[in-house]
Design a protein around this motif. Structure first.
Motif, PDB file in Angstrom:
ATOM      1  N   GLN A 130      84.333  58.410  15.973  1.00 25.99           N
ATOM      2  CA  GLN A 130      82.968  58.876  16.227  1.00 25.99           C
ATOM      3  C   GLN A 130      82.866  59.249  17.703  1.00 25.99           C
ATOM      4  N   VAL A 134      75.755  65.486  15.228  1.00 20.13           N
ATOM      5  CA  VAL A 134      76.752  64.457  14.972  1.00 20.13           C
ATOM      6  C   VAL A 134      78.125  65.082  15.207  1.00 20.13           C
ATOM      7  N   GLU A 147      78.394  60.465   9.189  1.00 20.28           N
ATOM      8  CA  GLU A 147      78.116  59.196   9.855  1.00 20.28           C
ATOM      9  C   GLU A 147      78.581  58.004   9.020  1.00 20.28           C
ATOM     10  N   ASP A 169      76.773  60.690  18.847  1.00 18.80           N
ATOM     11  CA  ASP A 169      75.595  60.817  17.993  1.00 18.80           C
ATOM     12  C   ASP A 169      74.499  61.264  18.942  1.00 18.80           C
ATOM     13  N   TYR A 183      88.079  68.131  15.843  1.00 16.78           N
ATOM     14  CA  TYR A 183      86.735  67.552  15.829  1.00 16.78           C
ATOM     15  C   TYR A 183      85.796  68.539  15.151  1.00 16.78           C
ATOM     16  N   VAL A 225      82.258  64.342  15.332  1.00 10.98           N
ATOM     17  CA  VAL A 225      83.288  63.411  14.884  1.00 10.98           C
ATOM     18  C   VAL A 225      84.660  64.001  15.187  1.00 10.98           C
TER      19      VAL A 225
END
Length: 258
Positions: A109, A37, A92, A112, A76, A39
């Motif tokens: 986001q 994940v 998430e 994923d 990030y 972000v």
């Protein structure tokens, strides 16, 4: 077994062992098969964020809060799921904004990321081929000949792959390696060597049956504790093993006869 044959088998064992070790190291270094994940965070002007859309670090698990702090510092953050489901779940579920040390950042986001076919193809191919070479060396050591391999002797190759897979799984549960990996069930693919040997000997019933078994195991690999690209992801890198089995299934019996 002649000295020349012994030397060749020794080379196979050394190359297979080193290749397998290097391939697993590559897999762990690249986090092969792990769900990731990613972000991104972007600072916004004060007063822009609605309080109902804002998350504070105090609302997050400690490791997730630390990940967010790292993310706002670097722009990030990427977390691999593995055994950190609480962290990835928290990332998430972030609101549109987060507050860190009084500053507000917008949550973007980025990705994923699940395993795709082409992403881990080089690592999987290296794993399959290295284990195939190592297993071929062990089979030749057992039979005292490099070629041809019988179907029974070729079973040594998935047997060796299974032993290594179990060993790595046990070691991974005891020792924390750098990086991480969720390696697919490798022994299933090495069964394509047996399929190749059976095809060379024109035992089509065994060849077809073995192929079906390999594909079924690959399809249900997640139930055995590993990720899987499915039958196609096993077949593409594993096709080299089929060729190895087909070649090894016929020809001279020892190097001295060549």
């Amino acid at each position: 077994m002649s000295p020349r044959t012994r030397l060749f088998v020794l080379v196979l064992l050394v190359v297979g062992t080193l290749g397998t070790a290097a391939s697993y190291g590559w897999a762990y270094d690249s986090h092969l098969g792990q769900h990731a994940v990613s972000v991104a965070f972007e600072p916004v002007e004060s007063g822009t964020a609605d309080e109902s859309e804002l998350t504070t670090l105090e609302e997050l698990p400690p490791e997730a809060a630390e990940a967010v702090r790292t993310g706002v510092e670097d722009g990030y953050v990427t977390i691999y799921r593995n055994d950190r489901d609480d962290v990835t779940d928290a990332l998430e579920s972030l609101s549109r904004y987060v507050r860190v040390d009084g500053e507000v950042y917008e949550v973007l986001q980025v990705a994923d990321e699940n395993m795709t076919l082409l992403g881990p193809l080089p690592q999987l191919t290296a794993l399959f081929v290295s284990m195939g070479i190592l297993g071929f060396g062990v089979a030749s050591l057992r039979t005292g000949a490099v070629r041809p391999l019988s179907v029974a002797a070729s079973l040594s190759i998935p047997g060796v792959a299974l032993a290594i897979d179990v060993l790595v799984t046990v070691a991974d549960s005891v020792v924390t390696f750098s990086g991480g990996a969720d390696v697919p069930v490798v022994p299933a693919a090495t069964g394509l060597v047996v399929v190749g040997v059976a095809a060379r000997k024109r035992d089509w019933r065994l060849a077809f049956g073995g192929f079906v078994v390999v594909m079924v195991v690959a399809a249900f690999a997640p139930l055995l504790g590993g990720t899987s690209l499915g039958p196609l992801g096993t077949l593409v890198p594993g096709s080299v093993l089929f060729v190895l089995g087909y070649v090894a299934g016929g020809g001279a019996t020892t190097l001295d006869e060549q």
